[in-house]
Motif scaffolding. Structure first.
Motif, PDB file in Angstrom:
ATOM      1  N   ALA A   1      34.725  34.587  53.860  1.00  0.00           N
ATOM      2  CA  ALA A   1      34.046  33.630  52.988  1.00  0.00           C
ATOM      3  C   ALA A   1      32.855  34.270  52.279  1.00  0.00           C
ATOM      4  N   VAL A   2      32.103  35.075  53.003  1.00  0.00           N
ATOM      5  CA  VAL A   2      30.928  35.716  52.405  1.00  0.00           C
ATOM      6  C   VAL A   2      31.338  36.722  51.332  1.00  0.00           C
ATOM      7  N   LEU A   3      32.350  37.549  51.630  1.00  0.00           N
ATOM      8  CA  LEU A   3      32.790  38.544  50.653  1.00  0.00           C
ATOM      9  C   LEU A   3      33.334  37.889  49.389  1.00  0.00           C
ATOM     10  N   GLU A   4      34.128  36.857  49.561  1.00  0.00           N
ATOM     11  CA  GLU A   4      34.699  36.182  48.414  1.00  0.00           C
ATOM     12  C   GLU A   4      33.626  35.437  47.627  1.00  0.00           C
ATOM     13  N   THR A   5      32.663  34.860  48.315  1.00  0.00           N
ATOM     14  CA  THR A   5      31.567  34.166  47.636  1.00  0.00           C
ATOM     15  C   THR A   5      30.710  35.150  46.850  1.00  0.00           C
ATOM     16  N   LEU A   6      30.452  36.305  47.427  1.00  0.00           N
ATOM     17  CA  LEU A   6      29.677  37.323  46.710  1.00  0.00           C
ATOM     18  C   LEU A   6      30.410  37.794  45.453  1.00  0.00           C
ATOM     19  N   LEU A   7      31.708  38.010  45.562  1.00  0.00           N
ATOM     20  CA  LEU A   7      32.492  38.447  44.410  1.00  0.00           C
ATOM     21  C   LEU A   7      32.476  37.402  43.297  1.00  0.00           C
ATOM     22  N   THR A   8      32.803  36.174  43.637  1.00  0.00           N
ATOM     23  CA  THR A   8      32.863  35.124  42.620  1.00  0.00           C
ATOM     24  C   THR A   8      31.477  34.765  42.095  1.00  0.00           C
ATOM     25  N   GLY A   9      30.490  34.706  42.985  1.00  0.00           N
ATOM     26  CA  GLY A   9      29.128  34.399  42.559  1.00  0.00           C
ATOM     27  C   GLY A   9      28.542  35.460  41.649  1.00  0.00           C
ATOM     28  N   ALA A  10      28.797  36.726  41.958  1.00  0.00           N
ATOM     29  CA  ALA A  10      28.298  37.808  41.109  1.00  0.00           C
ATOM     30  C   ALA A  10      28.947  37.757  39.730  1.00  0.00           C
TER      31      ALA A  10
ATOM     32  N   LEU B   1      44.295  29.589  48.053  1.00  0.00           N
ATOM     33  CA  LEU B   1      43.680  29.308  46.753  1.00  0.00           C
ATOM     34  C   LEU B   1      42.502  30.246  46.485  1.00  0.00           C
ATOM     35  N   ILE B   2      41.785  30.588  47.535  1.00  0.00           N
ATOM     36  CA  ILE B   2      40.667  31.523  47.383  1.00  0.00           C
ATOM     37  C   ILE B   2      41.177  32.899  46.989  1.00  0.00           C
ATOM     38  N   LEU B   3      42.288  33.315  47.591  1.00  0.00           N
ATOM     39  CA  LEU B   3      42.885  34.594  47.202  1.00  0.00           C
ATOM     40  C   LEU B   3      43.313  34.569  45.737  1.00  0.00           C
ATOM     41  N   LEU B   4      43.900  33.458  45.340  1.00  0.00           N
ATOM     42  CA  LEU B   4      44.309  33.327  43.948  1.00  0.00           C
ATOM     43  C   LEU B   4      43.093  33.381  43.024  1.00  0.00           C
TER      44      LEU B   4
ATOM     45  N   GLY C   1      41.763  36.904  42.750  1.00  0.00           N
ATOM     46  CA  GLY C   1      42.611  37.696  41.855  1.00  0.00           C
ATOM     47  C   GLY C   1      42.353  37.371  40.399  1.00  0.00           C
ATOM     48  N   VAL C   2      42.191  36.097  40.095  1.00  0.00           N
ATOM     49  CA  VAL C   2      41.913  35.688  38.713  1.00  0.00           C
ATOM     50  C   VAL C   2      40.543  36.195  38.275  1.00  0.00           C
ATOM     51  N   VAL C   3      39.556  36.116  39.157  1.00  0.00           N
ATOM     52  CA  VAL C   3      38.212  36.607  38.832  1.00  0.00           C
ATOM     53  C   VAL C   3      38.253  38.097  38.522  1.00  0.00           C
TER      54      VAL C   3
END
Length: 113
Positions: A18-27, A91-94, A97-99
């Protein structure tokens, strides 16, 4: 990393995932907000000799959508349903990938354009 290994990370270490994905999308959302702001300011202070820049609205829309999706997925993560959590992880993986695809596409467009 394959889908299976990422989903395994989501199941075994959900907080790290969750933290890694949040950092990626948030950045990415913050970069899109900054880019939209710069485009808005550049278009507002347009001089006759300046080249035409694209409008800031699509980048602002990308940033708002990414930020809203972060809020939505964090809210869905709080629900105790195990089946819903699996769907949310996919959905988070999707979304990740889109990000990544949109960031790479924007970078390629900026280099070529």
């Amino acid at each position: 990393m394959s889908d299976a290994s990422v989903l395994r990370l989501a199941r075994t270490r959900p907080v790290l995932f969750a933290v890694l994905e949040t950092l990626l999308t948030g950045a990415c959302a913050l970069v899109w907000f900054a880019f939209a702001g710069l485009l808005y300011l550049e278009n507002r202070a347009h001089e006759p000799w300046d080249p035409t820049y694209p409008p800031a609205r699509p980048f602002c829309l990308l940033a708002v959508t990414a930020a809203a999706s972060l809020v939505l997925t964090w809210a869905l993560r709080c629900l105790p349903s195990r089946a819903l959590r699996r769907v949310v992880d996919r959905l988070i993986l999707l979304r990740a990938g889109v990000v990544i695809a949109v960031c790479v596409g924007a970078l390629v467009f900026a280099i070529v354009y």
